[in-house]
Design a protein around this motif. Structure first.
Motif, short mmCIF file in Angstrom:
data_model
loop_
_atom_site.label_atom_id
_atom_site.label_comp_id
_atom_site.label_asym_id
_atom_site.label_seq_id
_atom_site.Cartn_x
_atom_site.Cartn_y
_atom_site.Cartn_z
N SER A 169 5.53 38.15 23.68
CA SER A 169 5.97 36.73 22.80
C SER A 169 5.42 35.42 23.55
CB SER A 169 7.42 36.86 22.18
OG SER A 169 8.24 36.85 23.27
N LEU A 170 5.87 35.75 24.71
CA LEU A 170 5.59 34.58 25.79
C LEU A 170 3.83 34.24 25.65
CD1 LEU A 170 6.52 32.60 27.89
CD2 LEU A 170 6.05 33.98 29.52
N TYR A 171 3.13 35.39 25.69
CA TYR A 171 1.56 35.21 25.68
C TYR A 171 1.37 34.26 24.38
CZ TYR A 171 -3.21 36.50 25.30
OH TYR A 171 -4.50 36.22 25.34
N LEU A 172 1.96 34.90 23.26
CA LEU A 172 1.57 34.31 21.97
C LEU A 172 2.02 32.65 22.06
CD1 LEU A 172 2.38 37.09 19.43
CD2 LEU A 172 0.36 36.34 19.92
N ALA A 173 3.14 32.41 22.52
CA ALA A 173 3.71 31.07 22.60
C ALA A 173 2.76 30.13 23.21
CB ALA A 173 5.09 31.20 23.12
N LEU A 174 2.19 30.83 24.30
CA LEU A 174 1.38 29.82 25.15
C LEU A 174 -0.19 29.97 24.73
CD1 LEU A 174 2.94 30.61 28.54
CD2 LEU A 174 3.06 28.54 27.22
N GLN B 12 5.25 24.91 29.31
CA GLN B 12 5.48 26.11 29.71
C GLN B 12 6.55 26.64 30.00
OE1 GLN B 12 2.51 26.54 32.97
NE2 GLN B 12 0.70 25.89 31.78
N ALA B 13 7.25 25.88 30.55
CA ALA B 13 8.84 25.97 30.82
C ALA B 13 9.58 26.01 29.76
CB ALA B 13 9.35 24.89 31.83
N ALA B 14 9.18 25.49 28.63
CA ALA B 14 9.99 25.45 27.44
C ALA B 14 9.95 26.48 26.73
CB ALA B 14 9.55 24.00 26.60
N ALA B 15 8.49 27.08 26.82
CA ALA B 15 8.04 28.25 26.29
C ALA B 15 8.88 29.48 27.01
CB ALA B 15 6.34 28.60 26.32
N MET B 16 9.11 29.34 27.95
CA MET B 16 9.78 30.54 28.88
C MET B 16 11.35 30.42 28.37
SD MET B 16 8.40 30.14 32.75
CE MET B 16 6.48 30.18 33.13
N GLN B 17 11.96 29.25 28.12
CA GLN B 17 13.17 29.03 27.72
C GLN B 17 13.47 29.78 26.26
OE1 GLN B 17 16.41 27.18 28.90
NE2 GLN B 17 16.82 28.93 27.36
N SER B 18 12.38 29.70 25.34
CA SER B 18 12.45 29.76 24.09
C SER B 18 12.27 31.37 23.83
CB SER B 18 11.42 28.93 23.14
OG SER B 18 10.21 29.29 23.64
N GLN B 19 11.27 31.83 24.57
CA GLN B 19 11.14 33.14 24.53
C GLN B 19 11.58 34.24 25.23
OE1 GLN B 19 8.89 34.07 21.78
NE2 GLN B 19 8.84 31.57 21.57
N LEU B 20 12.00 33.78 26.42
CA LEU B 20 12.53 34.60 27.64
C LEU B 20 14.26 34.23 27.79
CD1 LEU B 20 10.18 34.55 30.53
CD2 LEU B 20 10.24 36.11 28.59
N GLY B 21 14.72 33.17 26.97
CA GLY B 21 16.12 32.90 27.08
C GLY B 21 16.61 32.47 28.46
#
Length: 439
Positions: free
Chosen positions: A394-399, A409-418
């Protein structure tokens, strides 16, 4: 890799009266159109004969369609193409007139036209010829290759003189797999249907190894990515540096610095497929990769195939290459130093890096490439171990949708990894230090 060349098409001549309110005389326009239609129809008849002869592997019939003014090199190339097309097995292979790039009437060079005139030719045409092909057994959209040809007319028939580019002093058409001698195709049943491995005389051993490894590679990629991809592929095992450079679109690159490249004929996806997607292996792969190492490379490249329709070319390489490395290496190592020896040594000597590698660090022939790939792999391995494969995907798809800033990229980690991006990166650095200590 774009399999395209410049196409040329005759301009339609339109003659109309000037300064008069009367309807223009349609006669000259009609005559011009009739002439062009007849010329195109006659040329298509020759191209149809060429298609039939090449699909049948009939080199004598092909030779009979080539003009006496053709160069020996062009005649030999058509003969080689004919043998290879028949050997590879084609579901689709046909020449046609491609009028999508109309650049106007272009004349044959004077010296060649003089030779054609002396032979009794009554007309010549630089025709916007397109070639459409698809390998048998591979359920994929046909690949379109634009290949302008010079043809000459004799009475009511036409003969092929040569490729338009070289005749006009321009580059030759982009080489295809059939332009290199001795191609052979082997086929393997994979989860999504038949996959094809194209090999050459000096890469037969590599082609055999790839054919045997394909089903397992597809299964490994699907275990991570899911089954929403074709689950089949076309692989090319080259046996020369020139073939790898041409078929991978890496002319001028150091082929010794890479084992394989995934390329496509178009950046556009059609019904979930990327047109003409191929995994091209270097000749060094024949002897340079032991069985497990070759499997890692194959799974890495197959991950790119699976993710292609979801991945923009401008995506950050640390995520696209890191995840592909993770899928490729999964289950093949015990310690960090097994999978990333150069990076582990760097961490041991100077500590964990402050940031993920930049795109520039992944330049294949560059000095930082091994460290960049191993660093990206380590981050993907950390995320998978800490958060799970599904979260890494899911992190891959978000980025994967395009370029992004460090903040994005930090925001994607927050949204996908919590977890905040800074927390994820700090966790990765701590993990690296621990893994190096255990190595």
């Amino acid at each position: 890799m774009r399999l395209v060349a410049v196409g040329m098409v005759a301009a339609t001549v339109t003659l109309a009266g000037c300064g008069s309110s009367a309807e223009p005389d349609a006669g000259p326009t009609s005559q011009a159109n009739v002439y062009e239609d007849q010329r195109e129809s006659s040329v298509l008849a020759t191209l149809d004969k060429l298609t039939t002869a090449q699909r049948a592997g009939d080199t004598a019939a092909v030779d009979a369609l080539v003009d006496p003014a053709a160069t020996p090199e062009f005649r030999a190339s058509l003969e080689q193409q004919t043998i290879n097309v028949q050997a590879a097995g084609m579901a689709t292979f046909r020449y046609r007139i491609d009028r999508t790039t109309a650049l106007g009437e272009v004349l044959v060079p004077t010296d060649l036209q003089t030779r054609l005139d002396d032979e009794g030719s009554s007309d010549s045409w630089i025709a916007p010829v397109g070639l459409q092909y698809a390998l048998a057994g591979v359920d994929e959209p046909p690949v379109d290759v634009v290949r302008p040809l010079v043809l000459a007319r004799y009475d009511d028939s036409w003969k092929v003189v040569g490729d338009a580019g070289p005749i006009q002093g321009e580059p030759a058409p982009t080489p295809q797999f059939w332009d290199f001698p001795g191609v052979r195709a082997t086929r393997a049943a994979t989860a999504g249907g038949e996959s094809v491995v194209l090999g050459y005389p000096d890469s037969a051993a590599l082609a055999t190894r790839l054919t045997a490894s394909l089903p397992g590679a597809v299964a490994a990629v699907s275990a991570f990515w899911g089954t929403q991809w074709p689950q089949r592929a076309v692989l090319i095992a080259t046996d020369s540096n020139s073939a790898f450079a041409a078929l991978s679109g890496s002319v001028g690159a150091d082929s010794s610095a890479a084992a394989a490249a995934t390329v496509s004929a178009s950046a556009d996806a059609v019904d979930g497929f990327t047109e003409g997607q191929r995994i091209v292996f270097t000749p060094g792969s024949v002897t340079g990769l032991a069985g497990p190492a070759l499997d890692v490379v194959l799974r890495h490249e197959m991950t790119h195939v699976a993710a292609r329709t979801k991945t923009a070319p401008t995506s950050a390489k640390w995520v696209t290459e890191g995840v592909a490395e993770y899928v490729g290496r999964k289950g093949t190592y015990r310690r960090l130093s097994d999978a990333a020896p150069d990076f582990a040594a760097q961490v041991a000597a100077g500590g964990a890096p402050a940031a993920l590698p930049t795109d520039a660090a992944f330049t294949v022939s560059g000095p930082q490439a091994p460290i960049a790939y191993q660093s990206a792999w380590s981050f993907a391995a950390y995320v998978a171990g800490e958060y799970g494969d599904a979260k890494l995907r899911s992190l891959y798809l978000a980025l994967a949708t395009g370029p992004s800033t460090a903040a994005a990229q930090a925001a994607a980690m927050q949204s996908q990894l919590g977890a905040p991006g800074s927390t994820v990166l700090a966790g990765w650095r701590t993990w690296l230090t621990e893994q190096v200590r255990l190595s």
